[in-house]
Structures are given as structure tokens and as C-alpha cells.
Design an enzyme around this catalytic site. Structure first.
Site, PDB file in Angstrom:
ATOM      1  N   GLY A 274       0.829  -1.201   0.000  1.00  0.00           N
ATOM      2  CA  GLY A 274       0.000   0.000   0.000  1.00  0.00           C
ATOM      3  C   GLY A 274       0.860   1.246   0.000  1.00  0.00           C
ATOM      4  CB  ALA A 275       2.403   3.454   1.550  1.00  0.00           C
ATOM      5  CG  HIS A 310       1.351   2.750   8.942  1.00  0.00           C
ATOM      6  ND1 HIS A 310       1.047   1.725   9.804  1.00  0.00           N
ATOM      7  CD2 HIS A 310       2.360   2.287   8.155  1.00  0.00           C
ATOM      8  CE1 HIS A 310       1.830   0.687   9.561  1.00  0.00           C
ATOM      9  NE2 HIS A 310       2.630   1.004   8.550  1.00  0.00           N
ATOM     10  CD  GLU A 311       3.541   3.683   4.948  1.00  0.00           C
ATOM     11  OE1 GLU A 311       4.780   3.595   5.036  1.00  0.00           O
ATOM     12  OE2 GLU A 311       2.800   2.686   4.933  1.00  0.00           O
TER      13      GLU A 311
END
Length: 328
Positions: A274-275, A310-311
């Protein structure tokens, strides 16, 4: 007959001497800095590069192992000594010298690599709206597809990169751009600042005719950008605003200002995750990061903020502090 036997014995001895490590590189050769210079045209399925790695060789040796996959080593040296470079197995490059070396040295390797348009790991290329772009996905062990390196989280070094591209293209890496220099044949050299120490798996680069949504500075003055395919910059507006909301909160939570030079968010059409939290150049699937006209809803804004929390959070836990080994 005797000559054939001698050749067989010599070949067998050479094969034994070049038995690669089981999986991880030893600590006998410690990298201190990676300096990477590449020439990349997204319209082509190959690229060329030169890797210079400053190392500390702790025990005298005439055989040095590096990680390398799908690379063709061309010329190599260790300090002032010429080396024979050979791809061995699927994951390694061996450097053989006529006499042992030790102490501080610089490994230099010229090489050729490939840009697979069907893959989504290592360096790969994709076409969007008729234009070719190059992206990367190195986590966990695919940096070795882009350059000879020490591709293991226990090895963290500064990275300094230069990428030669067509003048109509842009290039991005983890570090901020320092300068562009025009070169012959319609090319330019893009020079980037040295990074903080990073494991190879979160190094990243991208090349192509990108557009950029320029956000405002956030937190302790970090510049924010959203990098998109040509013609899609305005779709990055929500993502840029999300960083303004998220980054100061993470700085307050950790008590540590964001440690990297910039915060770029890169949208890619195909990606294995997703990333991925590459410091200074976080990569996302298009649909997770961008909002086309009519999609810029409160729900979409919340979704982008949650993903960035999150990232961007990984910029501290994962990038600034990294696992010591694969078992972590």
C-alpha cells in the site's frame, strides 16, 4: 586428456573459491558510505551505473562479497587495485584481487542493470498516459537489483546519489536536490544531498516527466511535496494538507523533530505494498494517495491522514531507528 583433467580441476577449485555466503554478508567488510551514479532513461529497459562504496576491511582479504542481483558488473577496483568482478548465484557479486587488502578502502564498480516493465520490485518502469516512468521498491532485499551494495538492515550508511536523465525528465531520491547540470545529447545530471545513515531497503529513486504539487512547510519547517504523473498534480492537494496535520503531531508525540531533509509523497500506478516509508520519499499506490476531482471528500481526507500517520510515523520507528538484523 591430461590437459582436460587439469582444466576440470582448476574450474572446480575456482567454483569452490567463489562459493557465496549462505544469505547474509559477514561483518569482516563494513560499509561506511554508498555513492551511486546512474544514467536512466525510462524509455529504455536497461540502465548503467557506477557504485563507489567506502568500506573498512577488518581482516586482510583478496575476496570481497557484495549484494547484487540481475546486474552485470563491468569494471571494478578496490582502492588502487584492479579487481575481477563476477556475479555469483542469484544474490551476490564477488570481487577478486591478486593480493589482500585491508583497512579503509573504496570499492568502485561500473555495472549495467535492467528496468523490467512487468516487475514491481527493484527498479522498474511503467507507462502512464503514454509516458514512461521509473520507480523503485527495495523492501526487503531488492536494492541489490539497482546497484551493488550491502543490502542488509544491519548496515546503515549515508547515501549520496547522482542521476543522469533526459532534460525533460525529473529525478527524485531520499535526499534533497542540490543542483542540475546540463550535459551533451539532451541529458542533465541531477545531484542530491547526502542522506543520514540508511539501510539499503529504504533507499529510493524515481525518474520521469513528473508533476509536483508544492505544499507548504510543516512542523519544524519541513518542505512538503506530492509527486504525480504528468497532469495529475492537483490530485495531490489532500495529501499535502494531510502532512500539515500529521507531521507536527508526530514531532510532538516523539519529542524529536523530523530528521530528514524533506518530505515527498510519490504516487505510483503499481506497487507491491500500500505504501513504503522510504525516508524523505514515501511511495504510495495512486489510489491511496491521490484524490481526483469529485473525490476530495472528508472521508477521503481522513483515509489519507490515517495512511500518512502510519508511513510518516515510520520515519522515526523504522528509518531513524532500524532493526539490527532480519530476526528483528
Amino acid at each position: 586428456m591430461l590437459a582436460r583433467v587439469l582444466i576440470a580441476i582448476l574450474c572446480s577449485a575456482a567454483a569452490f573459491a567463489l562459493t557465496p555466503p549462505d544469505f547474509v554478508l559477514s561483518n569482516d567488510v563494513m560499509p561506511r558510505k554508498h555513492i551511486i551514479d546512474m544514467t536512466i532513461d525510462p524509455a529504455r529497459d536497461t540502465f548503467t551505473g557506477r557504485a563507489q562504496i567506502e568500506v573498512e576491511i577488518r581482516k586482510p582479504t583478496a575476496l570481497i562479497w557484495l549484494n547484487g542481483k540481475d546486474l552485470i558488473p563491468l569494471n571494478a577496483s578496490v582502492g588502487a587495485k584492479k579487481a575481477r568482478a563476477e556475479a555469483v548465484g542469484d544474490e551476490f557479486i564477488a570481487l577478486e584481487l591478486d593480493s589482500p587488502v585491508h583497512g579503509r578502502q573504496t570499492i568502485s564498480i561500473d555495472y549495467r542493470g535492467k528496468l523490467d516493465e512487468k516487475a514491481i520490485v527493484g527498479p522498474y518502469r511503467k507507462q502512464t498516459d503514454g509516458d514512461w516512468y521509473v520507480f523503485t521498491s527495495f523492501t526487503p532485499i531488492d536494492a541489490r537489483r539497482a546497484f551493488p551494495c550491502f543490502d542488509d538492515p544491519k548496515f546503515k550508511t549515508p547515501w549520496q546519489m547522482t542521476i543522469h536523465v533526459k532534460r525533460g525528465d525529473k529525478a527524485f531520491t531520499n535526499g534533497r536536490m542540490l543542483s542540475e547540470t546540463d550535459e551533451p545529447d539532451g541529458m542533465k545530471a541531477v545531484h542530491f544531498a547526502e542522506t543520514r545513515p540508511l539501510p539499503a531497503e529504504v533507499v529510493a529513486f524515481a525518474v520521469g516527466p513528473f508533476d509536483v504539487y508544492q505544499g507548504v512547510e510543516a512542523g519544524h519547517g519541513t518542505p512538503i511535496r506530492v509527486i504525480t504523473a504528468k497532469g495529475h498534480a492537483e490530485e495531490g492537494k489532500l495529501a499535502a494538507q494531510a502532512s500539515v496535520d500529521v507531521l507536527p503531531r508526530l514531532e510532538a508525540y516523539t519529542g524529536i523533530p523530523y530528521a530528514f531533509q524533506k518530505l515527498d509523497h510519490l504516487a505510483v500506478p503499481e506497487f507491491p505494498f500500500g505504501a513504503t516509508e522510504n525516508p524523505g520519499l514515501i511511495v504510495y499506490r495512486n489510489r491511496s494517495l491521490l484524490a481526483a476531482p469529485g473525490e476530495d471528500t472528508p472521508e477521503k481526507a481522513r483515509s489519507i491522514r490515517a495512511l500518512q500517520a502510519h508511513e510518516v510515523g515510520h520515519q522515526w520507528f523504522g528509518d531513524l531507528v532500524t532493526q539490527a538484523s532480519w530476526t528483528d
